[in-house]
Design an enzyme around this catalytic site. Structure first.
Site, PDB file in Angstrom:
ATOM      1  N   ASP A 175      -2.111  10.862  -1.972  1.00 48.99           N
ATOM      2  CA  ASP A 175      -2.594   9.815  -2.882  1.00 48.99           C
ATOM      3  C   ASP A 175      -3.019  10.386  -4.221  1.00 48.99           C
ATOM      4  O   ASP A 175      -2.932   9.715  -5.251  1.00 48.99           O
ATOM      5  CB  ASP A 175      -3.747   9.045  -2.245  1.00 48.99           C
TER       6      ASP A 175
ATOM      7  N   ASN B 271      -5.333  12.430   0.894  1.00 46.72           N
ATOM      8  CA  ASN B 271      -4.390  11.580   1.633  1.00 46.72           C
ATOM      9  C   ASN B 271      -5.213  10.834   2.687  1.00 46.72           C
ATOM     10  O   ASN B 271      -6.431  11.019   2.809  1.00 46.72           O
ATOM     11  CB  ASN B 271      -3.278  12.439   2.256  1.00 46.72           C
ATOM     12  N   LYS B 272      -4.549  10.014   3.465  1.00 48.97           N
ATOM     13  CA  LYS B 272      -5.213   9.163   4.454  1.00 48.97           C
ATOM     14  C   LYS B 272      -6.227   9.937   5.292  1.00 48.97           C
ATOM     15  O   LYS B 272      -5.956  11.062   5.705  1.00 48.97           O
ATOM     16  CB  LYS B 272      -4.132   8.529   5.343  1.00 48.97           C
TER      17      LYS B 272
ATOM     18  N   ARG C  20       0.852  -1.189   0.000  1.00 48.93           N
ATOM     19  CA  ARG C  20       0.000   0.000   0.000  1.00 48.93           C
ATOM     20  C   ARG C  20       0.887   1.238   0.000  1.00 48.93           C
ATOM     21  O   ARG C  20       2.107   1.129   0.104  1.00 48.93           O
ATOM     22  CB  ARG C  20      -1.024  -0.014   1.163  1.00 48.93           C
ATOM     23  N   GLY C  21       0.222   2.408  -0.097  1.00 49.37           N
ATOM     24  CA  GLY C  21       0.987   3.646  -0.284  1.00 49.37           C
ATOM     25  C   GLY C  21       1.038   3.920  -1.789  1.00 49.37           C
ATOM     26  O   GLY C  21       1.367   3.015  -2.572  1.00 49.37           O
ATOM     27  N   ALA C  22       0.712   5.149  -2.177  1.00 50.91           N
ATOM     28  CA  ALA C  22       0.476   5.445  -3.594  1.00 50.91           C
ATOM     29  C   ALA C  22       1.637   5.041  -4.527  1.00 50.91           C
ATOM     30  O   ALA C  22       1.409   4.325  -5.517  1.00 50.91           O
ATOM     31  CB  ALA C  22       0.142   6.931  -3.742  1.00 50.91           C
TER      32      ALA C  22
ATOM     33  N   GLN D 147      -1.578   2.335  10.011  1.00 49.18           N
ATOM     34  CA  GLN D 147      -0.314   2.402   9.250  1.00 49.18           C
ATOM     35  C   GLN D 147       0.755   3.176  10.022  1.00 49.18           C
ATOM     36  O   GLN D 147       1.948   2.938   9.840  1.00 49.18           O
ATOM     37  CB  GLN D 147      -0.539   3.081   7.883  1.00 49.18           C
TER      38      GLN D 147
HETATM   39  O1  MRU Z   1      -4.468   3.146   2.395  1.00 42.71           O
HETATM   40  P1  MRU Z   1      -2.995   3.375   2.215  1.00 42.71           P
HETATM   41  O2  MRU Z   1      -2.172   2.782   3.310  1.00 42.71           O
HETATM   42  O3  MRU Z   1      -2.531   2.962   0.835  1.00 42.71           O
HETATM   43  O4  MRU Z   1      -2.835   4.956   2.303  1.00 42.71           O
HETATM   44  C1  MRU Z   1      -1.560   5.511   2.126  1.00 42.71           C
HETATM   45  C2  MRU Z   1      -1.513   6.977   2.334  1.00 42.71           C
HETATM   46  O5  MRU Z   1      -2.498   7.628   2.557  1.00 42.71           O
HETATM   47  C3  MRU Z   1      -0.160   7.625   2.149  1.00 42.71           C
HETATM   48  O6  MRU Z   1      -0.055   8.764   2.936  1.00 42.71           O
HETATM   49  C4  MRU Z   1       0.000   8.038   0.667  1.00 42.71           C
HETATM   50  O7  MRU Z   1      -0.267   6.971  -0.181  1.00 42.71           O
HETATM   51  C5  MRU Z   1       1.354   8.570   0.395  1.00 42.71           C
HETATM   52  S1  MRU Z   1       2.580   7.307   0.413  1.00 42.71           S
HETATM   53  C6  MRU Z   1       4.065   7.976  -0.051  1.00 42.71           C
END
Ligand code: MRU
Length: 356
Positions: free
Chosen positions: A236, A246-247, A45-47, A195
């Site tokens: 994201d 973002n999250k 996970r993470g963009a 996370q």
């Molecule tokens: O649901 P996730 O864990 O994929 O969410 C991730 C985030 O919100 C991060 O802050 C975002 O993707 C940036 S990662 C460099």
């Protein structure tokens, strides 16, 4: 630093983040469908990491599909790209990576099937290498914004685990730390999937960067006490006007930061910018399974049958963002013209228009 995702012996190897911090479990996939499942279930996970996983997954699928002709291969490729595009809706990096793979396919489709397969693998590995390089640049540019002795709040995980390596928001913190600045990172636990507690705290703790884990409700009080001097998060999807998804919980932090006179920074590669979406309201927000809210690691914490909302992301208006830190440098007070200028550099290889 632990590798988030690698290509080894024509398999995609990733660290299954669902088991952290209890266990460092690596899984090796030869079937692209396992990679789509891993994106959906948050094993990866993470963009930016999602983008790399999709690119590698597409390359893997093309490598293994028993197509004999270019027409057959093109059909399979198109169908695999559609499957990856349905994995998660918000992080635009996923669609950016799929578009890059499509462009590489089109550029190479006059070559032999084997050359095309090799070219797609090369493209996926290039996306990985470029992401790590971009994060180093983001770190270098952003660390100038951090003062010695600063308390920094971060939310979710925008670290090595969320990228090809080094991280975006954590890349800035890492670079400041490597430059000798004594920082203390306040890590939001980041409900519902934690996370922050499971991943960001783990990364920082492993590297000896001073970190304090807090629950999501503590930020206002710590800002009032003067412990937090800046907030840095990842992204994201960033709309053309700078509004940033973002999250979930990020928007609240931006409001709190404004109220306490604290700068709020977004650190992200340009592959997180979606020039096809003019404002944040149009960013698709993923709604995830209610069990993520009613359960923690499989244990029920709420009455069965209770109504639940579980949007995975929120949108912070650009007016609350003090600076957007990309590999192209620091853009203070991001607005539409400033965001557009980030793509004017002729060295930018990616497309700035993404589909969703
Ligand atoms: O649901 P996730 O864990 O994929 O969410 C991730 C985030 O919100 C991060 O802050 C975002 O993707 C940036 S990662 C460099």
């Amino acid at each position: 630093m632990t590798a988030t995702i690698e290509w080894i012996d024509d398999k995609v190897v990733l660290l299954d983040q669902r088991f952290l911090p209890r266990e460092e479990r690596y899984v090796a996939f030869a079937d692209y469908r396992d990679i789509i499942a891993s994106i959906r279930n948050l094993a990866i996970r993470g963009a930016p990491a999602i983008a790399i996983a999709a690119a590698m997954g597409i390359a893997l699928a093309v490598l293994n599909v028993p197509a004999q002709t270019m027409v057959e291969l093109r059909e399979s490729f198109a169908s695999v790209c559609r499957d990856f595009a349905s994995a998660r809706p918000t992080a635009v990096n996923l669609f950016w990576a799929i578009e890059r793979m499509k462009r590489r396919f089109d550029r190479t489709s006059g070559d032999s099937l084997d050359e095309l397969r090799q070219a797609l693998k090369d493209e996926a590995l290039t996306i990985l290498a470029e992401d790590i390089a971009a994060n180093r640049e983001i770190g270098r540019a952003g660390s100038a914004l951090i003062s010695d002795g600063e308390g920094i709040l971060t939310h979710c995980n925008a670290g090595a685990l969320a990228t090809g390596g080094y991280g975006t928001a954590l890349g800035v913190i890492r670079a400041a730390w490597e430059a000798g600045k004594r920082v203390t990172v306040y890590v939001d636990e980041t409900r519902p999937v934690l996370q922050g507690a499971r991943l960001t705290a783990w990364e920082l703790h492993n590297e000896g960067i001073p970190a304090v884990l807090i629950t999501d409700g503590m930020a206002a009080s710590l800002m009032k006490r003067g412990l937090i001097r800046s907030v840095i998060v990842g992204a994201d999807r960033i709309a053309a006007n700078g509004d940033t998804a973002n999250k979930i919980g990020t928007y609240g932090l931006a409001l709190l930061a404004r109220d306490h006179g604290i700068p709020f920074y977004v650190a992200a590669p340009r592959s997180s910018i979606d020039m096809a979406i003019s404002r944040g309201e149009d960013i698709p927000i993923e709604e995830r399974d209610p069990s993520e809210v009613t359960h923690i690691q499989g244990i029920p914490i709420a009455p069965a049958g209770i109504a639940v909302m579980n949007p995975a992301f929120d949108v912070t208006p650009s007016g609350l963002i003090g600076a957007l830190i990309t590999e192209a440098g620091v853009l203070h007070r991001p607005t539409a013209p400033g965001i557009a200028s980030l793509f004017e550099c002729s060295c930018y290889k990616g497309e700035s228009q993404h589909s969703a």
